[in-house]
Design a protein around this motif. Structure first.
Motif, PDB file in Angstrom:
ATOM      1  N   GLY A  24       0.797  -1.219   0.000  1.00  0.00           N
ATOM      2  CA  GLY A  24       0.000   0.000   0.000  1.00  0.00           C
ATOM      3  C   GLY A  24       0.826   1.262   0.000  1.00  0.00           C
ATOM      4  O   GLY A  24       2.041   1.235   0.092  1.00  0.00           O
ATOM      5  N   PRO A  25       0.166   2.380  -0.085  1.00  0.00           N
ATOM      6  CA  PRO A  25       0.856   3.664  -0.066  1.00  0.00           C
ATOM      7  C   PRO A  25       1.488   3.915   1.304  1.00  0.00           C
ATOM      8  O   PRO A  25       1.054   3.360   2.304  1.00  0.00           O
ATOM      9  N   PRO A  26       2.496   4.753   1.359  1.00  0.00           N
ATOM     10  CA  PRO A  26       3.120   5.032   2.649  1.00  0.00           C
ATOM     11  C   PRO A  26       2.225   5.858   3.564  1.00  0.00           C
ATOM     12  O   PRO A  26       1.296   6.504   3.103  1.00  0.00           O
ATOM     13  N   TYR A  27       2.530   5.842   4.834  1.00  0.00           N
ATOM     14  CA  TYR A  27       1.838   6.630   5.855  1.00  0.00           C
ATOM     15  C   TYR A  27       0.360   6.261   5.996  1.00  0.00           C
ATOM     16  O   TYR A  27      -0.469   6.671   5.226  1.00  0.00           O
ATOM     17  N   TYR A  28       0.061   5.467   6.944  1.00  0.00           N
ATOM     18  CA  TYR A  28      -1.295   5.099   7.347  1.00  0.00           C
ATOM     19  C   TYR A  28      -2.067   4.322   6.288  1.00  0.00           C
ATOM     20  O   TYR A  28      -3.280   4.255   6.347  1.00  0.00           O
ATOM     21  N   SER A  29      -1.392   3.772   5.331  1.00  0.00           N
ATOM     22  CA  SER A  29      -2.042   2.981   4.272  1.00  0.00           C
ATOM     23  C   SER A  29      -3.140   3.774   3.569  1.00  0.00           C
ATOM     24  O   SER A  29      -4.156   3.233   3.182  1.00  0.00           O
ATOM     25  N   GLN A  30      -2.962   5.059   3.438  1.00  0.00           N
ATOM     26  CA  GLN A  30      -3.918   5.903   2.728  1.00  0.00           C
ATOM     27  C   GLN A  30      -3.156   6.713   1.693  1.00  0.00           C
ATOM     28  O   GLN A  30      -1.935   6.739   1.676  1.00  0.00           O
ATOM     29  N   THR A  31      -3.871   7.373   0.857  1.00  0.00           N
ATOM     30  CA  THR A  31      -3.227   8.178  -0.180  1.00  0.00           C
ATOM     31  C   THR A  31      -3.139   9.646   0.215  1.00  0.00           C
ATOM     32  O   THR A  31      -2.761  10.477  -0.602  1.00  0.00           O
ATOM     33  N   THR A  32      -3.457   9.973   1.451  1.00  0.00           N
ATOM     34  CA  THR A  32      -3.482  11.376   1.851  1.00  0.00           C
ATOM     35  C   THR A  32      -2.102  12.017   1.827  1.00  0.00           C
ATOM     36  O   THR A  32      -1.988  13.213   1.585  1.00  0.00           O
ATOM     37  N   ASN A  33      -1.062  11.283   2.071  1.00  0.00           N
ATOM     38  CA  ASN A  33       0.280  11.855   2.132  1.00  0.00           C
ATOM     39  C   ASN A  33       1.161  11.448   0.952  1.00  0.00           C
ATOM     40  O   ASN A  33       2.381  11.543   1.039  1.00  0.00           O
ATOM     41  N   MET A  34       0.569  11.036  -0.131  1.00  0.00           N
ATOM     42  CA  MET A  34       1.365  10.619  -1.288  1.00  0.00           C
ATOM     43  C   MET A  34       2.128  11.794  -1.896  1.00  0.00           C
ATOM     44  O   MET A  34       3.151  11.604  -2.536  1.00  0.00           O
ATOM     45  N   ASP A  35       1.673  13.020  -1.693  1.00  0.00           N
ATOM     46  CA  ASP A  35       2.384  14.161  -2.244  1.00  0.00           C
ATOM     47  C   ASP A  35       3.703  14.410  -1.510  1.00  0.00           C
ATOM     48  O   ASP A  35       4.599  15.061  -2.033  1.00  0.00           O
ATOM     49  N   LYS A  36       3.866  13.865  -0.307  1.00  0.00           N
ATOM     50  CA  LYS A  36       5.095  14.031   0.465  1.00  0.00           C
ATOM     51  C   LYS A  36       6.061  12.872   0.276  1.00  0.00           C
ATOM     52  O   LYS A  36       7.162  12.896   0.806  1.00  0.00           O
ATOM     53  N   TRP A  37       5.665  11.868  -0.469  1.00  0.00           N
ATOM     54  CA  TRP A  37       6.497  10.672  -0.644  1.00  0.00           C
ATOM     55  C   TRP A  37       7.644  10.969  -1.595  1.00  0.00           C
ATOM     56  O   TRP A  37       7.479  11.631  -2.611  1.00  0.00           O
ATOM     57  N   ARG A  38       8.835  10.476  -1.225  1.00  0.00           N
ATOM     58  CA  ARG A  38      10.018  10.602  -2.084  1.00  0.00           C
ATOM     59  C   ARG A  38      10.579   9.217  -2.319  1.00  0.00           C
ATOM     60  O   ARG A  38      10.484   8.346  -1.462  1.00  0.00           O
ATOM     61  N   ASP A  39      11.210   9.052  -3.449  1.00  0.00           N
ATOM     62  CA  ASP A  39      11.864   7.788  -3.764  1.00  0.00           C
ATOM     63  C   ASP A  39      13.173   7.697  -2.975  1.00  0.00           C
ATOM     64  O   ASP A  39      14.057   8.533  -3.148  1.00  0.00           O
ATOM     65  N   PRO A  40      13.322   6.697  -2.096  1.00  0.00           N
ATOM     66  CA  PRO A  40      14.526   6.614  -1.271  1.00  0.00           C
ATOM     67  C   PRO A  40      15.693   5.939  -1.973  1.00  0.00           C
ATOM     68  O   PRO A  40      16.779   5.846  -1.405  1.00  0.00           O
ATOM     69  N   LEU A  41      15.500   5.480  -3.184  1.00  0.00           N
ATOM     70  CA  LEU A  41      16.526   4.688  -3.865  1.00  0.00           C
ATOM     71  C   LEU A  41      17.867   5.411  -4.040  1.00  0.00           C
ATOM     72  O   LEU A  41      18.906   4.798  -3.800  1.00  0.00           O
ATOM     73  N   PRO A  42      17.919   6.689  -4.429  1.00  0.00           N
ATOM     74  CA  PRO A  42      19.233   7.330  -4.576  1.00  0.00           C
ATOM     75  C   PRO A  42      20.038   7.365  -3.273  1.00  0.00           C
ATOM     76  O   PRO A  42      21.238   7.092  -3.275  1.00  0.00           O
ATOM     77  N   GLU A  43      19.385   7.676  -2.162  1.00  0.00           N
ATOM     78  CA  GLU A  43      20.087   7.703  -0.883  1.00  0.00           C
ATOM     79  C   GLU A  43      20.533   6.311  -0.465  1.00  0.00           C
ATOM     80  O   GLU A  43      21.621   6.139   0.093  1.00  0.00           O
ATOM     81  N   ILE A  44      19.703   5.321  -0.717  1.00  0.00           N
ATOM     82  CA  ILE A  44      20.051   3.947  -0.356  1.00  0.00           C
ATOM     83  C   ILE A  44      21.249   3.485  -1.176  1.00  0.00           C
ATOM     84  O   ILE A  44      22.187   2.873  -0.644  1.00  0.00           O
ATOM     85  N   LEU A  45      21.233   3.768  -2.468  1.00  0.00           N
ATOM     86  CA  LEU A  45      22.357   3.360  -3.316  1.00  0.00           C
ATOM     87  C   LEU A  45      23.650   4.066  -2.922  1.00  0.00           C
ATOM     88  O   LEU A  45      24.723   3.444  -2.926  1.00  0.00           O
ATOM     89  N   LEU A  46      23.571   5.334  -2.558  1.00  0.00           N
ATOM     90  CA  LEU A  46      24.760   6.058  -2.116  1.00  0.00           C
ATOM     91  C   LEU A  46      25.303   5.462  -0.820  1.00  0.00           C
ATOM     92  O   LEU A  46      26.508   5.246  -0.678  1.00  0.00           O
ATOM     93  N   GLY A  47      24.419   5.172   0.109  1.00  0.00           N
ATOM     94  CA  GLY A  47      24.843   4.549   1.365  1.00  0.00           C
ATOM     95  C   GLY A  47      25.462   3.182   1.146  1.00  0.00           C
ATOM     96  O   GLY A  47      26.473   2.826   1.774  1.00  0.00           O
ATOM     97  N   ASP A  48      24.861   2.398   0.254  1.00  0.00           N
ATOM     98  CA  ASP A  48      25.408   1.078  -0.053  1.00  0.00           C
ATOM     99  C   ASP A  48      26.769   1.181  -0.733  1.00  0.00           C
ATOM    100  O   ASP A  48      27.663   0.376  -0.469  1.00  0.00           O
ATOM    101  N   LEU A  49      26.925   2.160  -1.605  1.00  0.00           N
ATOM    102  CA  LEU A  49      28.212   2.360  -2.268  1.00  0.00           C
ATOM    103  C   LEU A  49      29.302   2.724  -1.263  1.00  0.00           C
ATOM    104  O   LEU A  49      30.407   2.174  -1.303  1.00  0.00           O
ATOM    105  N   ILE A  50      28.992   3.606  -0.341  1.00  0.00           N
ATOM    106  CA  ILE A  50      29.967   3.989   0.685  1.00  0.00           C
ATOM    107  C   ILE A  50      30.299   2.808   1.586  1.00  0.00           C
ATOM    108  O   ILE A  50      31.473   2.543   1.877  1.00  0.00           O
ATOM    109  N   ALA A  51      29.277   2.074   2.028  1.00  0.00           N
ATOM    110  CA  ALA A  51      29.511   0.923   2.906  1.00  0.00           C
ATOM    111  C   ALA A  51      30.320  -0.158   2.197  1.00  0.00           C
ATOM    112  O   ALA A  51      31.217  -0.767   2.798  1.00  0.00           O
TER     113      ALA A  51
END
Length: 83
Positions: free
Chosen positions: A36-63
């Protein structure tokens, strides 16, 4: 602690860093792309959602880089001749 002990410690620390990075990445991806959508399983906060993939990949690259350097240094310490 002799050189072999330091080398082994470096390799163990590198493995722990890789495990921690994998755990953090898994948790972040599960939360972001889970059921489901993030935050309370509703679509109310979908406008605040960001894709975490770039930060995760950067962290994985550093680690991975830090772990690779530690493993390389640990193996060099293990291969040093005993004095």
């Amino acid at each position: 602690m002799n050189g072999r002990g330091v080398g082994l410690l470096m390799i163990v620390v590198a493995a722990l860093i890789l495990f921690a990075a994998a755990f953090v990445s898994y948790e972040a991806l599960t939360e972001a792309y889970g059921a489901g959508p993030p935050y309370y399983s509703q679509t109310t906060n979908m406008d605040k959602w960001r894709d975490p993939l770039p930060e995760i990949l950067l962290g994985d690259l550093i680690a991975t880089s830090v772990s690779g350097i530690l493993i390389w240094a640990g193996i060099r310490k293990l291969r040093q001749p005993k004095l």
